[in-house]
Write a protein that holds these residues in place. Structure first.
Motif, PDB file in Angstrom:
ATOM      1  N   ALA A 135       0.836  -1.195   0.000  1.00 52.02           N
ATOM      2  CA  ALA A 135       0.000   0.000   0.000  1.00 52.02           C
ATOM      3  C   ALA A 135       0.874   1.251   0.000  1.00 52.02           C
ATOM      4  CB  ALA A 135      -0.912   0.004   1.227  1.00 52.02           C
ATOM      5  N   THR A 136       0.561   2.180  -0.871  1.00 59.75           N
ATOM      6  CA  THR A 136       1.305   3.432  -0.952  1.00 59.75           C
ATOM      7  C   THR A 136       1.029   4.272   0.296  1.00 59.75           C
ATOM      8  OG1 THR A 136       1.086   3.345  -3.364  1.00 59.75           O
ATOM      9  CG2 THR A 136       1.702   5.469  -2.395  1.00 59.75           C
ATOM     10  N   PRO A 137       2.062   4.904   0.881  1.00 61.66           N
ATOM     11  CA  PRO A 137       1.842   5.753   2.064  1.00 61.66           C
ATOM     12  C   PRO A 137       0.732   6.779   1.830  1.00 61.66           C
ATOM     13  CG  PRO A 137       4.189   5.433   1.720  1.00 61.66           C
ATOM     14  CD  PRO A 137       3.492   4.814   0.528  1.00 61.66           C
ATOM     15  N   TYR A 138       0.125   7.213   2.914  1.00 63.81           N
ATOM     16  CA  TYR A 138      -1.075   8.049   2.809  1.00 63.81           C
ATOM     17  C   TYR A 138      -1.073   9.115   3.895  1.00 63.81           C
ATOM     18  CZ  TYR A 138      -6.042   9.047   1.884  1.00 63.81           C
ATOM     19  OH  TYR A 138      -7.234   9.637   1.541  1.00 63.81           O
ATOM     20  N   ASP A 139      -1.620  10.273   3.544  1.00 65.65           N
ATOM     21  CA  ASP A 139      -1.813  11.358   4.512  1.00 65.65           C
ATOM     22  C   ASP A 139      -3.232  11.240   5.054  1.00 65.65           C
ATOM     23  OD1 ASP A 139      -2.102  13.650   5.976  1.00 65.65           O
ATOM     24  OD2 ASP A 139      -1.586  15.041   4.361  1.00 65.65           O
ATOM     25  N   THR A 140      -3.345  10.723   6.259  1.00 68.16           N
ATOM     26  CA  THR A 140      -4.668  10.430   6.820  1.00 68.16           C
ATOM     27  C   THR A 140      -5.439  11.658   7.249  1.00 68.16           C
ATOM     28  OG1 THR A 140      -3.667  10.056   8.999  1.00 68.16           O
ATOM     29  CG2 THR A 140      -4.001   8.134   7.591  1.00 68.16           C
ATOM     30  N   SER A 141      -4.833  12.837   7.154  1.00 69.92           N
ATOM     31  CA  SER A 141      -5.613  14.056   7.437  1.00 69.92           C
ATOM     32  C   SER A 141      -6.760  14.191   6.446  1.00 69.92           C
ATOM     33  CB  SER A 141      -4.717  15.295   7.389  1.00 69.92           C
ATOM     34  OG  SER A 141      -4.194  15.507   6.077  1.00 69.92           O
ATOM     35  N   ALA A 142      -6.670  13.471   5.302  1.00 66.76           N
ATOM     36  CA  ALA A 142      -7.760  13.481   4.316  1.00 66.76           C
ATOM     37  C   ALA A 142      -9.047  12.891   4.881  1.00 66.76           C
ATOM     38  CB  ALA A 142      -7.338  12.713   3.067  1.00 66.76           C
ATOM     39  N   LEU A 143      -8.948  12.146   5.993  1.00 65.35           N
ATOM     40  CA  LEU A 143     -10.146  11.568   6.609  1.00 65.35           C
ATOM     41  C   LEU A 143     -10.945  12.586   7.411  1.00 65.35           C
ATOM     42  CD1 LEU A 143      -8.682   8.166   7.863  1.00 65.35           C
ATOM     43  CD2 LEU A 143     -10.333   8.477   6.013  1.00 65.35           C
ATOM     44  N   GLY A 144     -10.389  13.754   7.635  1.00 69.12           N
ATOM     45  CA  GLY A 144     -11.119  14.781   8.377  1.00 69.12           C
ATOM     46  C   GLY A 144     -11.479  14.333   9.777  1.00 69.12           C
ATOM     47  N   ASP A 145     -12.730  14.565  10.167  1.00 73.63           N
ATOM     48  CA  ASP A 145     -13.163  14.211  11.517  1.00 73.63           C
ATOM     49  C   ASP A 145     -13.134  12.702  11.768  1.00 73.63           C
ATOM     50  OD1 ASP A 145     -13.581  16.840  12.181  1.00 73.63           O
ATOM     51  OD2 ASP A 145     -15.718  16.816  11.704  1.00 73.63           O
ATOM     52  N   ASN A 146     -13.123  11.913  10.693  1.00 81.67           N
ATOM     53  CA  ASN A 146     -13.093  10.454  10.863  1.00 81.67           C
ATOM     54  C   ASN A 146     -11.703   9.927  11.215  1.00 81.67           C
ATOM     55  OD1 ASN A 146     -15.823   9.499  10.359  1.00 81.67           O
ATOM     56  ND2 ASN A 146     -15.545  10.339   8.291  1.00 81.67           N
ATOM     57  N   LEU A 147     -10.698  10.795  11.178  1.00 86.59           N
ATOM     58  CA  LEU A 147      -9.345  10.354  11.492  1.00 86.59           C
ATOM     59  C   LEU A 147      -9.258   9.739  12.879  1.00 86.59           C
ATOM     60  CD1 LEU A 147      -6.300  10.120  11.088  1.00 86.59           C
ATOM     61  CD2 LEU A 147      -6.092  12.541  11.732  1.00 86.59           C
ATOM     62  N   LYS A 148      -9.958  10.312  13.830  1.00 78.72           N
ATOM     63  CA  LYS A 148      -9.861   9.798  15.206  1.00 78.72           C
ATOM     64  C   LYS A 148     -10.466   8.401  15.335  1.00 78.72           C
ATOM     65  CE  LYS A 148     -14.010  12.306  16.792  1.00 78.72           C
ATOM     66  NZ  LYS A 148     -14.182  13.166  15.605  1.00 78.72           N
ATOM     67  N   ARG A 149     -11.227   7.955  14.323  1.00 78.43           N
ATOM     68  CA  ARG A 149     -11.816   6.612  14.370  1.00 78.43           C
ATOM     69  C   ARG A 149     -10.998   5.583  13.593  1.00 78.43           C
ATOM     70  NH1 ARG A 149     -17.240   5.483  12.705  1.00 78.43           N
ATOM     71  NH2 ARG A 149     -17.128   7.073  11.076  1.00 78.43           N
ATOM     72  N   LEU A 150      -9.889   6.009  12.980  1.00 79.27           N
ATOM     73  CA  LEU A 150      -9.006   5.061  12.298  1.00 79.27           C
ATOM     74  C   LEU A 150      -8.179   4.324  13.343  1.00 79.27           C
ATOM     75  CD1 LEU A 150      -7.526   3.908   9.759  1.00 79.27           C
ATOM     76  CD2 LEU A 150      -5.975   5.878   9.939  1.00 79.27           C
ATOM     77  N   ARG A 151      -8.175   2.994  13.276  1.00 85.74           N
ATOM     78  CA  ARG A 151      -7.369   2.230  14.222  1.00 85.74           C
ATOM     79  C   ARG A 151      -5.904   2.628  14.089  1.00 85.74           C
ATOM     80  NH1 ARG A 151      -8.221  -2.333  17.055  1.00 85.74           N
ATOM     81  NH2 ARG A 151     -10.106  -2.908  15.886  1.00 85.74           N
ATOM     82  N   PRO A 152      -5.249   2.999  15.186  1.00 86.04           N
ATOM     83  CA  PRO A 152      -3.819   3.337  15.111  1.00 86.04           C
ATOM     84  C   PRO A 152      -3.000   2.106  14.770  1.00 86.04           C
ATOM     85  CG  PRO A 152      -4.817   4.094  17.190  1.00 86.04           C
ATOM     86  CD  PRO A 152      -5.798   3.161  16.540  1.00 86.04           C
ATOM     87  N   PRO A 153      -1.771   2.306  14.283  1.00 88.02           N
ATOM     88  CA  PRO A 153      -0.908   1.145  14.006  1.00 88.02           C
ATOM     89  C   PRO A 153      -0.529   0.438  15.302  1.00 88.02           C
ATOM     90  CG  PRO A 153       0.331   3.183  13.804  1.00 88.02           C
ATOM     91  CD  PRO A 153      -1.110   3.584  13.954  1.00 88.02           C
ATOM     92  N   LEU A 154      -0.052  -0.778  15.182  1.00 91.12           N
ATOM     93  CA  LEU A 154       0.405  -1.538  16.338  1.00 91.12           C
ATOM     94  C   LEU A 154       1.542  -0.779  17.017  1.00 91.12           C
ATOM     95  CD1 LEU A 154      -0.049  -4.297  17.774  1.00 91.12           C
ATOM     96  CD2 LEU A 154       1.797  -5.195  16.335  1.00 91.12           C
ATOM     97  N   SER A 155       1.367  -0.455  18.284  1.00 95.00           N
ATOM     98  CA  SER A 155       2.292   0.455  18.970  1.00 95.00           C
ATOM     99  C   SER A 155       3.710  -0.095  19.055  1.00 95.00           C
ATOM    100  CB  SER A 155       1.775   0.767  20.374  1.00 95.00           C
ATOM    101  OG  SER A 155       1.670  -0.408  21.160  1.00 95.00           O
ATOM    102  N   THR A 156       3.852  -1.417  19.184  1.00 94.38           N
ATOM    103  CA  THR A 156       5.191  -1.975  19.369  1.00 94.38           C
ATOM    104  C   THR A 156       6.059  -1.915  18.114  1.00 94.38           C
ATOM    105  OG1 THR A 156       4.257  -4.179  18.988  1.00 94.38           O
ATOM    106  CG2 THR A 156       4.583  -3.500  21.277  1.00 94.38           C
ATOM    107  N   ILE A 157       5.470  -1.664  16.953  1.00100.06           N
ATOM    108  CA  ILE A 157       6.284  -1.590  15.732  1.00100.06           C
ATOM    109  C   ILE A 157       6.394  -0.159  15.215  1.00100.06           C
ATOM    110  CG2 ILE A 157       5.873  -3.981  15.062  1.00100.06           C
ATOM    111  CD1 ILE A 157       3.840  -2.962  13.025  1.00100.06           C
TER     112      ILE A 157
END
Length: 563
Positions: A135-157
């Motif tokens: 998957a090509t890297p992405y600027d998730t700010s494009a999700l707007g208010d939905n950004l806070k509902r995107l599952r964060p990456p696995l913290s240990t990696i």
């Protein structure tokens, strides 16, 4: 922004789960004019996809040679053995490139070429490069208010919450930050950009790997007005005249009924955290061992259980029921978090041993193969575990698991017990609980050949995949170097997984089958809720997400009546 899911809501297609399989089905169906809703049990969307490497295995993609489909079919026959499903494999191979073109043309989803070899490139039909895409890297700010509902990456990696790009070059800059002006400038720029993102958005927005894929799929859903209702677990399937027509959902204000005119799609991510199922299915748990899965805790087999309530066919039948991933236990204030060992095992000067001190496999094989070998090697033992061993120059150059390379100090990892050390091999063995004589004999035997880059016992470095994540600057074998200079370090690994392979039996189009092999009207399964076409094997990077997207595409078209 999410609105409240109302009782009596109707749609054409209801998808239960918001990983790659579920969102791919939803997007495909919506592109064909259907009204689609996604519901998600967790407070965030993205499923296991958001934790993953974001790699898809698509034979016949534009980076492959013209005869690749025929070669891939031979490879699949070899890899799946007695579980080869000709009709499903043909559908996957014949549709994968079409699916890829559709998503890249019609949606935000984009992929970049990868240099990943197949995991068994020397097997019949195996390939040294081309079938895996990232998957090509992405600027998730494009999700707007939905950004806070995107599952964060696995913290240990992540490093300080920042994701690495999916390339050896990116990681190498971080390894060399204190040794190279160019690498220092690269790392400083990345850290500064990440800090600015955190200040503005509360999290890093430059994401890579599976987090980028999940974000791209979600943005495509929102662009198509497909709502994703989080905190909305499905409780029961509704049936009429033997067909599934909707589900009862636990909403924010109580249970609500959602009806689906054309179908309900189970895409809840498999059963990696279904305690009852994995105790029955995992041999290392049956004998009293430990399992620590890095996939989301929400993957508790809900989709499979829902399917079974209306007669869906499910059984644990693959010899390897999950995609095994050896993990180490990172201490936290509340317990442990799993660190998946994706990179360190391939590096020269790192080997894996059992409690006996003996090596048991090629450490540079895939995580699934190493995991399967670890389970087999520990038969008859209560504990299923191994230890990675490294000397000081090696651990300072590459790190080990969650322990970072120089200049990050090792003291915190030693203090909290994540790492064990010893001035001599005998000290290390005593401190780690490894047989001292066995370890000394293993290191002596290994070093005798490692000084010339050889590993006659397990053939480490023999394939392009072995070498892919090794150190190309080490010769003659980038996977092999001796272990000589103390102090020495050990890191304990236990079993984990990247998701389950066994799932509901379906038609090629994803219709769930009952115990007699008859499709259940209105019910479909995709992703890890559907039995894998890989037969419990792991042929290459992206063999979970590739089929999830491809069969999601096939299922979405079938729901819309498109051949």
């Amino acid at each position: 922004m999410q609105t409240r899911l109302r009782d009596g809501t109707e749609c054409d297609v209801l998808v239960i789960g918001s990983g790659a399989g579920g969102m791919a089905t939803a997007i495909t169906a919506a592109k064909q004019g259907l009204d689609v809703i996604i519901i998600e049990k967790a407070p965030v969307f993205g499923g296991t996809t958001a934790f993953s490497g974001g790699v898809v295995w698509i034979p016949g993609n534009p980076n492959c040679p013209p005869d690749d489909i025929a070669q891939a079919r031979e490879y699949m026959k070899h890899e799946t053995g007695n579980f080869y499903d000709e009709s499903a494999v043909n559908a996957y191979l014949d549709t994968g490139a079409e699916m890829l073109a559709f998503f890249e043309r019609e949606t935000e989803v984009k992929f970049s070429p990868s240099l990943y070899p197949d995991y068994h490139p020397d097997a019949p039909g195996g390939a040294d490069v081309g079938r895996s895409l990232t998957a090509t890297p992405y600027d998730t700010s494009a999700l707007g208010d939905n950004l806070k509902r995107l599952r964060p990456p696995l913290s240990t990696i992540t490093f300080m919450g920042m994701m690495f790009n999916s390339s050896n070059a990116d990681i190498k800059h971080f390894f060399n930050a204190t040794k190279s002006v160019r690498s220092f400038a690269y790392v400083a720029k990345r850290l500064a950009a990440h800090a600015a993102e955190v200040v503005r958005y509360g999290r890093g927005t430059h994401v890579t790997s599976g987090n980028a894929l999940a974000a791209r799929l979600a943005k495509s859903c929102f662009d198509l007005n497909i709502p994703i209702y989080t905190d909305s677990p499905a409780r029961d399937l509704l049936t009429e005249h033997g067909a599934v027509v909707g589900t009862k959902v636990k909403g924010q204000m109580g249970d609500v009924i959602v009806r689906a005119r054309k179908g309900v799609v189970l895409a809840a991510g498999g059963f990696a955290h279904d305690i009852a199922k994995i105790r029955e299915a995992y041999p290392h748990l049956k004998r009293g061992g430990e399992h620590l899965s890095p996939v989301p805790k929400d993957n508790t087999g809900d989709g499979i259980d829902l399917g079974r309530t209306v007669g869906g066919q499910f059984e644990v039948r693959f010899p390897e029921t999950s995609a095994w991933m050896p993990v180490s236990k990172v201490p936290t204030k509340t317990g442990f978090k799993p660190f998946p060992h994706l990179i360190d095992r391939y590096k020269p000067g790192i080997i894996g041993v059992l409690k006996s001190g003996k090596r048991f496999t090629n450490e540079s094989a895939s995580y699934h193969d190493v995991g399967a070998a670890m389970i087999k090697a520990c038969e008859g033992e209560t504990e299923t575990a191994c230890w990675l061993i490294a000397d000081r120059p090696t651990i300072r150059k590459y790190g080990l698991g969650f322990a970072k390379p120089a200049p990050v100090p090792l003291a915190p990892y030693l203090k909290n017990g994540y790492l064990v050390s010893g001035k001599t091999l005998a000290d290390l063995a005593r401190n780690a609980g490894i047989d001292a004589r066995g370890l000394a004999a293993t290191i002596a035997t290994y070093n005798k050949d490692a000084v010339r880059g050889a590993d006659p016992e397990f053939g480490r470095g023999a394939t392009s995949f072995n070498r892919y994540l090794a150190d190309p600057e080490v010769g003659p074998n980038p996977c092999v170097a001796p272990i000589t200079e103390g102090p020495f370090y050990a890191l304990k690994l236990v079993m984990g997984d990247l998701g389950t392979f066994d799932g509901l039996a379906t038609t090629v189009e994803g219709q769930v089958l009952d115990t007699q092999g008859t499709p259940i009207g209105g019910l479909y399964a995709v992703g890890n809720d559907r039995a894998s076409i890989m037969g419990g094997n792991y042929p290459g990077a992206g063999i979970t997400l590739g089929p999830a997207l491809t069969f999601g595409y096939i299922t979405g078209r079938h729901l819309a009546g498109v051949a």
